[in-house]
Design a protein around this motif. Structure first.
Motif, PDB file in Angstrom:
ATOM      1  N   ALA B 106      10.631  -6.013  -1.641  1.00  0.00           N
ATOM      2  CA  ALA B 106      10.182  -5.691  -0.245  1.00  0.00           C
ATOM      3  C   ALA B 106       8.656  -5.688   0.013  1.00  0.00           C
ATOM      4  CB  ALA B 106      11.003  -4.549   0.243  1.00  0.00           C
ATOM      5  N   ALA B 107       8.188  -5.272  -0.835  1.00  0.00           N
ATOM      6  CA  ALA B 107       6.542  -4.762  -0.785  1.00  0.00           C
ATOM      7  C   ALA B 107       6.021  -6.257  -0.761  1.00  0.00           C
ATOM      8  CB  ALA B 107       6.121  -4.087  -2.158  1.00  0.00           C
ATOM      9  N   SER B 108       6.486  -7.101  -1.165  1.00  0.00           N
ATOM     10  CA  SER B 108       5.933  -8.541  -1.120  1.00  0.00           C
ATOM     11  C   SER B 108       6.946  -9.783  -1.396  1.00  0.00           C
ATOM     12  CB  SER B 108       4.484  -8.447  -1.707  1.00  0.00           C
ATOM     13  OG  SER B 108       3.710  -9.573  -1.085  1.00  0.00           O
ATOM     14  N   PRO B 109       7.528 -10.190  -0.933  1.00  0.00           N
ATOM     15  CA  PRO B 109       8.686 -11.117  -1.047  1.00  0.00           C
ATOM     16  C   PRO B 109       8.097 -12.396  -1.753  1.00  0.00           C
ATOM     17  CG  PRO B 109       9.547 -10.284   0.824  1.00  0.00           C
ATOM     18  CD  PRO B 109       7.973  -9.667   0.805  1.00  0.00           C
TER      19      PRO B 109
END
Lengths: 468, 468
Positions: B106-109
């Motif tokens: 989620a922090a950076s797909p």
């Protein structure tokens, strides 16, 4: 690609980044993609023949950008900030260009030396006790790590080695395994999970110390546990104090904890990963009082001091505690070292940022963020449906609806699903809490006001859906 | 600095880097400075007021460059190569610009997903067994680490956890400390010191296995030690095989070692930090035969595959071995993760390099380096005063004067003091040996010929000084 094409493409890339920042507030802060989205968009294997830069750059917009969480969007209020500034980006280009590997002085003298001096500069900015600085002949000094987690691990391991040697020198009959099995380290029940992981890696017991009603560890709480553990034959060796915990930015009481650790020969490490940057402002420096009792101190300029990832600053009072725990064969390391994880020219970006902002510019930046968090705090206070859940000291506001955890979870879900702003939650004791962190370099009062209106409106809808 | 100034300064910086590479062969490869040189050249503390970019850039030439070891000079033949290519530099600018932190999906797909796919691409380039790839639903897969040392540590710790659980499930009466004190890991006597350090960090015994006359570990040598250690009640759990050792690029015999490790339930990790890049060429792939017996495999594209530092590729057959050893509280990590050392968008530079060179371009690059090392090897062979000290397989030549260690040390000293080229030595058994590594992206036959003439001439002077 030769240098003349690099000149051309490099400049196009600089424009692409500048455009990205110019239009960042128009990009959706959190992406719509589902797990696995990317594999469908690119080939199964690398191409045999070279492709053009144009094609690659086109694919950045087509394949990468739709899956990016925009950490530097002014609508990003999740986690903690990660730094981004133009001087740091410029320094990173230079560092990449020079491309040296700084695992020893000879491998790159400028790299080793600038790092030491920059950590002295930064230590002075924080008014760290002289003992932590390298100066010309000091025993202390700073070193750049990749993350606060690494700094915790490194210091825990150094403390472990130191304690094993100490116990063995007094009790030569004990084996290392005997001692290891009795070692115990401590941190707040609010501490980051990386402390527990450091214990796991180092093969030592880690215990949580209960924090008080302000989510801070007090001296009395540590004393109680130490008393019990000594009685049970354990050997306390390490305490990780947190300044600015991840859930709610609370502060362990160094002035109470430090003297206890010193008296009991426990290595005190201070982890101020996020909060540390604020200590360059005289009005926040009091939060660091008690660091004089610590053996090591760490914070991340790559979080809140405009030095891009990665740059985590670790200082120790005795450099020899680190080197004697890790150095195996200096002669070999000096000659044929393969790689040590000790890396690129990271101090260049500290140098660029400190000089091009100046201390005053950096202080202004911190103050702006703290002001914005108080602005948000006031908005929450004015709405009686909501409550503030922890004292707001720096740039983080913990808040919630005065309602059930379920309703607050639903509120967070609707906030993030709307994609207008991005937040993450935490748990404080039994409560589900929303965290609002001032993150972006370009965030202004306007964005905070917008965020609050949006949250507040969704809060009304929650109430409504609850009443139905 | 706003975006319009960044456009200007960024382009100046691109030109500075391009100029640096254009003129790199005219810069002295190794600096003249003495330890401590830099502190005298810069102020004691950071400035209060901002300074200009021009002033900072001027100081780069005045303060930094005189202390740089130029790793990308065509006259640099020390250590092993560290990668530098323009596509990787461009990708790093992009990665820095996006500035996301990829500690969770989620922090950076895009960051998480591109990394998985790039490690599949690279695995296929090496013809790694299918089990190491993530594919759409595989149990295996790759992950980027900062260094080979990190990869060794991570796999040793995962193997430790796995063995402790296994032994405890069969012997519930044993404590973790009991088991830890009996665990033993192995590596060649030629292995990198980071293996020993991994054992030190993990609190387990590490033993060296004697290598044979080709500096390779044979199955018989491992078997002998295992037999002795089992008899002594120890629990063997980890063997780190090296493909391309640091001193002389020798290769442990995977085809002999792998079946032994599998039979004895010992985790076999294969460290091919330098040599791994060569395995993309079919004619060198045989060196990797036996990797099918390994639990994990690692090499550094940031050494020899044109992907700038840091990018160390680690594959495991069971991702769950890693995640179960390190994951503590997934819910917490998902939400409020501070930082995990898991970092920036490093897969972008793999993507840029693989596409803009193509597999063929990368193969050509490897072949050119290997050809140049054989060219140097032939030059050494033709001079009967010198000898080759280990088989030349890839881009490293180990050689020495047929004379005492003292004379060879004096030769190396005079080579490095002349500042024309830069080499580092190693020890092979009792011999002091000079290492000649093909390193620079721009090194050509011309530079190798020049280097040999220079070495040979200094060799004559050595003889002369010896005769006096």
């Amino acid at each position: 690609m030769d240098t003349s094409e690099f000149r051309k493409r490099g400049k196009e890339m600089v424009d692409y980044i500048a455009d990205y920042y110019d239009q960042l507030d128009t990009r959706q802060v959190y992406p719509d993609v589902e797990p696995g989205y990317l594999r469908h968009l690119i080939p199964d294997s690398a191409p045999q023949e070279p492709e053009s830069f144009e094609d690659v750059l086109k694919d950045v917009e087509r394949i990468i950008m739709p899956g990016v969480t925009h950490w530097h969007s002014p609508y990003f209020f999740a986690y903690f900030p990660t730094a981004s500034s133009f001087p740091a980006l410029l320094a990173d280009v230079l560092s990449g260009g020079i491309g040296c590997i700084g695992f020893s002085w000879a491998a790159s003298p400028a790299c080793t030396e600038l790092e030491t001096v920059m950590l002295d500069w930064l230590g002075k900015m924080l008014n760290l006790p002289e003992e932590f600085l390298a100066g010309r002949n000091g025993e202390g000094g700073g070193v750049i790590q990749g993350s606060a987690s690494e700094a915790t691990l490194v210091t825990l391991l150094a403390a472990r080695t130191k304690m094993i040697r100490r116990v063995q020198s007094e009790n030569p009959e004990l084996t290392e395994a005997d001692i290891m099995s009795r070692l115990v380290a401590y941190a707040s029940d609010q501490a980051h999970s990386s402390v527990e992981r450091a214990g796991l890696i180092g093969g030592v017991m880690i215990k949580n110390i209960p924090s008080d009603d302000k989510f801070a560890v007090r001296g009395s709480a540590l004393k109680k546990v130490l008393h019990e553990d000594r009685a049970a034959g354990l050997i306390p060796f390490f305490f990780c104090a947190t300044l600015g915990t991840t859930p709610c930015c609370s502060f362990d009481r160094l002035l109470e904890l430090g003297p206890i650790c010193n008296r009991e020969t426990i290595w005190m490490h201070v982890d101020a990963a996020y909060a540390g940057s604020a200590f360059i402002c005289p009005e926040f420096r009091y939060l660091l009082n008690g660091v004089e009792f610590a053996d090591s101190f760490n914070f991340n300029p790559h979080k809140w001091l405009l030095v891009n990832f990665d740059c985590s600053a670790l200082w120790v009072k005795k450099r020899s505690d680190l080197t004697s725990a890790f150095k195996l064969d200096p002669l070999y390391l000096q000659h044929c070292h393969q790689d040590s994880g000790n890396s690129s020219f990271r101090s260049l970006k500290m140098w660029f940022v400190f000089r091009m902002y100046g201390i005053k510019g950096l202080q202004e930046y911190i103050r702006k963020h703290v002001k914005l968090s108080h602005e948000f705090e006031n908005l929450v206070h004015q709405d009686e449906r909501f409550e503030i859940c922890a004292e707001v000291t720096l740039g983080l506001v913990c808040f919630r609806l005065k309602a059930s955890n379920e309703l607050n979870e639903a509120l967070l879900k609707s906030i993030n699903e709307s994609r207008k702003i991005h937040l993450v939650p935490c748990h404080l004791r039994e409560k589900f809490v929303l965290r609002f962190a001032i993150c972006s370099r370009t965030v202004e009062s306007f964005h905070v006001q917008f965020a609050w209106k949006h949250i507040s409106k969704l809060g009304v809808l929650m109430d409504f859906s609850l009443c139905r």
